[in-house]
Scaffold this active site. Structure first.
Site, mmCIF file in Angstrom:
data_model
loop_
_atom_site.group_PDB
_atom_site.id
_atom_site.type_symbol
_atom_site.label_atom_id
_atom_site.label_comp_id
_atom_site.label_asym_id
_atom_site.label_seq_id
_atom_site.Cartn_x
_atom_site.Cartn_y
_atom_site.Cartn_z
ATOM 1 N N GLU A 197 -8.895 -1.360 6.065
ATOM 2 C CA GLU A 197 -7.772 -1.632 6.955
ATOM 3 C C GLU A 197 -8.250 -1.629 8.412
ATOM 4 O O GLU A 197 -7.840 -2.464 9.210
ATOM 5 C CB GLU A 197 -6.674 -0.581 6.745
ATOM 6 N N GLU A 232 -5.027 9.169 17.764
ATOM 7 C CA GLU A 232 -5.523 10.554 17.807
ATOM 8 C C GLU A 232 -6.451 10.814 16.617
ATOM 9 O O GLU A 232 -7.502 11.439 16.760
ATOM 10 C CB GLU A 232 -4.356 11.559 17.773
ATOM 11 N N GLN A 234 0.856 -1.192 0.000
ATOM 12 C CA GLN A 234 0.000 0.000 0.000
ATOM 13 C C GLN A 234 0.894 1.245 0.000
ATOM 14 O O GLN A 234 1.565 1.529 0.989
ATOM 15 C CB GLN A 234 -0.850 -0.052 1.277
ATOM 16 N N SER A 279 4.786 -1.123 4.038
ATOM 17 C CA SER A 279 4.989 -2.494 4.507
ATOM 18 C C SER A 279 5.120 -3.427 3.311
ATOM 19 O O SER A 279 4.347 -3.328 2.351
ATOM 20 C CB SER A 279 3.805 -2.944 5.371
ATOM 21 N N SER A 312 1.468 6.581 2.472
ATOM 22 C CA SER A 312 2.169 7.551 3.321
ATOM 23 C C SER A 312 3.424 8.096 2.661
ATOM 24 O O SER A 312 4.117 7.381 1.926
ATOM 25 C CB SER A 312 2.578 6.899 4.641
HETATM 26 C C1 LIG Z 1 3.978 -0.753 11.415
HETATM 27 C C2 LIG Z 1 3.522 0.282 10.421
HETATM 28 C C3 LIG Z 1 3.207 -0.110 9.130
HETATM 29 C C4 LIG Z 1 2.790 0.851 8.197
HETATM 30 N N1 LIG Z 1 2.525 0.429 6.909
HETATM 31 C C5 LIG Z 1 2.168 1.347 5.991
HETATM 32 C C6 LIG Z 1 1.941 0.946 4.621
HETATM 33 O O1 LIG Z 1 2.059 -0.244 4.268
HETATM 34 N N2 LIG Z 1 1.621 1.884 3.718
HETATM 35 C C7 LIG Z 1 1.496 3.199 4.051
HETATM 36 O O2 LIG Z 1 1.159 3.986 3.170
HETATM 37 N N3 LIG Z 1 1.714 3.626 5.315
HETATM 38 C C8 LIG Z 1 2.054 2.725 6.296
HETATM 39 N N4 LIG Z 1 2.299 3.134 7.596
HETATM 40 C C9 LIG Z 1 2.288 4.567 7.894
HETATM 41 C C10 LIG Z 1 1.109 5.033 8.731
HETATM 42 O O3 LIG Z 1 -0.068 5.075 7.976
HETATM 43 C C11 LIG Z 1 1.492 6.417 9.284
HETATM 44 O O4 LIG Z 1 2.595 6.233 10.151
HETATM 45 C C12 LIG Z 1 0.359 7.057 10.038
HETATM 46 O O5 LIG Z 1 -0.672 7.416 9.169
HETATM 47 C C13 LIG Z 1 0.835 8.318 10.806
HETATM 48 O O6 LIG Z 1 1.526 9.190 9.967
HETATM 49 P P1 LIG Z 1 2.974 9.766 10.364
HETATM 50 O O7 LIG Z 1 3.825 8.621 10.790
HETATM 51 O O8 LIG Z 1 3.433 10.615 9.235
HETATM 52 O O9 LIG Z 1 2.733 10.668 11.656
HETATM 53 P P2 LIG Z 1 2.200 12.171 11.694
HETATM 54 O O10 LIG Z 1 1.004 12.276 10.801
HETATM 55 O O11 LIG Z 1 3.338 13.093 11.431
HETATM 56 O O12 LIG Z 1 1.713 12.290 13.201
HETATM 57 C C14 LIG Z 1 2.633 12.524 14.279
HETATM 58 C C15 LIG Z 1 1.828 12.601 15.570
HETATM 59 O O13 LIG Z 1 0.912 13.726 15.509
HETATM 60 C C16 LIG Z 1 -0.413 13.297 15.756
HETATM 61 N N5 LIG Z 1 -1.343 14.052 14.902
HETATM 62 C C17 LIG Z 1 -1.211 14.318 13.575
HETATM 63 N N6 LIG Z 1 -2.275 15.018 13.137
HETATM 64 C C18 LIG Z 1 -3.106 15.180 14.190
HETATM 65 C C19 LIG Z 1 -4.382 15.806 14.376
HETATM 66 N N7 LIG Z 1 -5.027 16.398 13.355
HETATM 67 N N8 LIG Z 1 -4.946 15.757 15.617
HETATM 68 C C20 LIG Z 1 -4.325 15.145 16.661
HETATM 69 N N9 LIG Z 1 -3.103 14.537 16.548
HETATM 70 C C21 LIG Z 1 -2.510 14.558 15.335
HETATM 71 C C22 LIG Z 1 -0.437 11.828 15.367
HETATM 72 O O14 LIG Z 1 -1.478 11.126 16.042
HETATM 73 C C23 LIG Z 1 0.950 11.359 15.812
HETATM 74 O O15 LIG Z 1 0.948 11.076 17.191
HETATM 75 C C24 LIG Z 1 2.692 2.212 8.562
HETATM 76 C C25 LIG Z 1 2.999 2.599 9.866
HETATM 77 C C26 LIG Z 1 3.413 1.659 10.791
HETATM 78 C C27 LIG Z 1 3.747 2.105 12.188
#
Ligand SMILES: Cc1cc2nc3c(=O)[nH]c(=O)nc-3n(C[C@H](O)[C@H](O)[C@H](O)COP(=O)(O)OP(=O)(O)OC[C@H]3O[C@@H](n4cnc5c(N)ncnc54)[C@H](O)[C@@H]3O)c2cc1C
Length: 374
Positions: A243, A359, A127, A162, A130
Site C-alpha cells: 500500500e 506519526e 481490505q 474502502s 482496521s
Molecule cells: C480514506 C481512508 C481509507 C481507509 N481505507 C481503509 C481500508 O480500506 N481498510 C482498512 O482496513 N482500513 C482503512 N482505513 C483506516 C486506516 O488504516 C486507519 O484510519 C489508520 O490506520 C489509523 O487508525 P485509526 O483511524 O484507528 O487512528 P488511531 O490509531 O486511533 O490514531 C489516532 C491518532 O493517534 C496517533 N497515534 C496512534 N498511535 C500512535 C503512536 N504509537 N505514536 C504516535 N502517534 C500515534 C495517530 O497517528 C493518529 O493521529 C482508511 C482510512 C482512511 C482515512
C-alpha cells in the site's frame, strides 16, 4: 540509463496515443484509488479496456497476465492516466495489494482462482484490516475466527473499509489465537456470504467510499485461509508495504495537480511572488519524491523494507500541502476552479491517515531504519 530513458519515452508515447484514442465509458471520472458505488460500472468497463490493451496490472509478472513493467513504466502510466483524467485501474486493493499478496502467500489453486478476476476487473476487492479499537495498533484487532471440522466462523466488526459496499472479495485479518502476532490469520472472504452486513459511512466531501463491515457467524471454507494459520501478521505487513508503494506511485500524478493550481491562479491574476515561491517549493518536493521513488524501487532494497515508509510519509504530506496551497491561493474560488482540485483538498488529510498515519511512518523510520529508541 540511456536505454531505459529511451524505452520510457517510447512507452509514454504508446500510452498517450492509446489514452487519447480510447473511447471513455459513460460516466467515467478520475475517482482516485477507490470508486464510489456509482463509479463502479464505468470504472469496471474502463479496467476491462485497460486489460484488453495490456495496461491492467502492469507490474504483475507476464505469466500472471501482467507486463513485468519497470518502475519507470509504472510511473509513466500513473502520470499519463492522471493527465488524461482517468483512473489507472478499477481500484487499488485488487491489483496493488491483494494480487501481489496472493502471489506471495497463496496456494497455486488460490492464485488460479483469484488472480484472473482481479486482472480482468471482474472482481473488486477490499481490505478488511482496521477495527474501531485497532487502527494504528492493528495487532490489537479482535474480530475472531473459530475453526471447526468444516471450516471457520467469523464474528466481529471492521471499519473504514474502502469500497466494501461494492466489493466482491475482501482480504481479512482475524484473531485465531491469543498471541499478539502469531494469533492472527489472513483469509479471503466472499463478500456476498450470509452474515456480512456493510454499512456505508458518509464523508466530509459528500462521498461514501468507506464502510463499517459486520461479521455475524459468517462461515468460511477451510481453503479461505491465505498463507498458514498464524501467519496473518506477515500477510498484513506485506499488504501495508504494498500500500505504501502504491501510494508513492500515485504521487507522481501530483505534478498535474500542481499545474492545475498554477493555471487557476494565473487565470485569476493571483501569481504574486509569494505564491510563485510556494508553487516552486512544492514542485521541487514533488520532483524529489519522484526521483526518490524511481531510485528506491530500481535498487536492491527489499520491497518489504521499512525504508519505503518514507515514500508514504512524503507523498501524503505533499498531497495535503497541495490542497492547502490551492485553498490559500484561490480562496473560495478553489471550490469552483475544478472538481479534481476540490476533491484533492478534501482528501488531502485522509492521505496522511490511510495506510498508516504520518506519526506511525515517522515511528517506523525512527525505530526500524535509524535505530532510535522507542
Ligand atoms: C480514506 C481512508 C481509507 C481507509 N481505507 C481503509 C481500508 O480500506 N481498510 C482498512 O482496513 N482500513 C482503512 N482505513 C483506516 C486506516 O488504516 C486507519 O484510519 C489508520 O490506520 C489509523 O487508525 P485509526 O483511524 O484507528 O487512528 P488511531 O490509531 O486511533 O490514531 C489516532 C491518532 O493517534 C496517533 N497515534 C496512534 N498511535 C500512535 C503512536 N504509537 N505514536 C504516535 N502517534 C500515534 C495517530 O497517528 C493518529 O493521529 C482508511 C482510512 C482512511 C482515512
Amino acid at each position: 540509463m540511456a536505454s531505459s530513458e529511451e524505452s520510457g519515452t517510447e512507452f509514454r508515447a504508446e500510452v498517450r496515443a492509446w489514452l487519447s484514442a480510447a473511447p471513455r465509458p459513460d460516466g467515467l471520472r478520475d475517482y482516485g484509488g477507490t470508486p464510489e458505488a456509482a463509479d463502479v460500472p464505468a470504472g469496471r468497463q474502463w479496467h476491462r479496456m485497460l486489460a484488453a490493451a495490456g495496461y491492467a496490472c502492469l507490474h504483475w509478472p507476464v505469466e500472471r497476465g501482467g507486463r513485468d513493467a519497470s518502475v519507470l513504466e509504472q510511473a509513466i502510466f500513473a502520470e499519463e492516466t492522471t493527465r488524461a483524467g482517468v483512473p489507472r485501474q478499477l481500484n487499488i486493493v485488487g491489483p496493488d495489494l491483494a494480487g501481489p499478496v496472493i502471489m506471495r502467500f497463496g496456494t497455486e489453486a488460490q492464485q488460479q482462482r483469484f488472480l484472473p478476476g482481479i486482472r480482468s476487473g471482474d472482481h473488486l476487492w477490499c481490505q478488511l484490516f482496521s477495527e474501531p479499537e485497532a487502527g494504528s495498533d492493528l495487532a490489537s484487532l479482535r474480530t475472531k475466527a473459530r475453526q471447526d471440522d468444516d471450516g471457520w466462523t467469523i464474528e466481529g466488526q471492521k471499519v473504514w473499509t474502502s469500497a466494501a459496499a461494492v466489493a466482491d472479495y475482501g482480504l481479512l485479518i482475524a484473531r485465531t489465537g491469543e498471541e499478539r502476532y502469531q494469533g492472527l490469520t489472513a483469509f479471503v472472504v466472499d463478500m456476498s456470504l450470509p452474515g456480512i452486513t456493510v454499512r456505508p459511512l458518509r464523508q466530509l466531501d459528500g462521498e461514501s467510499k468507506f464502510n463499517e463491515v459486520f461479521f455475524d457467524a459468517v462461515r468460511l471454507p477451510r481453503d479461505a485461509v491465505l498463507g498458514a494459520v498464524g501467519q496473518g501478521w506477515p500477510v498484513a505487513t506485506a499488504t501495508l508495504g504494498q500500500e505504501r508503494l502504491s501510494l508513492g506511485a500515485q504521487a507522481v500524478g501530483m505534478f498535474e495537480a500542481l499545474r492545475s493550481v498554477a493555471d487557476a491562479a494565473r487565470q485569476r491574476d493571483l501569481l504574486d511572488p509569494l505564491l510563485r515561491d510556494s508553487i516552486i517549493r512544492l514542485w521541487t518536493r514533488i520532483w524529489l519524491l519522484r526521483a526518490t521513488w524511481l531510485r528506491a524501487l530500481s535498487g536492491d532494497t527489499e520491497l518489504s523494507s521499512p525504508a519505503f515508509s518514507v515514500l508514504k510519509l512524503v507523498s501524503s504530506e505533499i498531497y495535503r500541502d497541495l490542497g492547502d496551497l490551492a485553498t490559500a491561493a484561490l480562496g473560495v474560488d478553489a471550490l469552483v476552479a475544478d472538481e479534481q482540485l476540490v476533491r484533492r483538498m478534501l482528501v488531502g488529510r485522509a492521505q496522511t491517515i490511510l495506510g498508516g498515519t504520518s506519526e506511525i511512518q515517522r515511528n517506523i523510520l525512527a525505530e526500524r531504519v535509524l535505530g532510535l529508541p522507542r
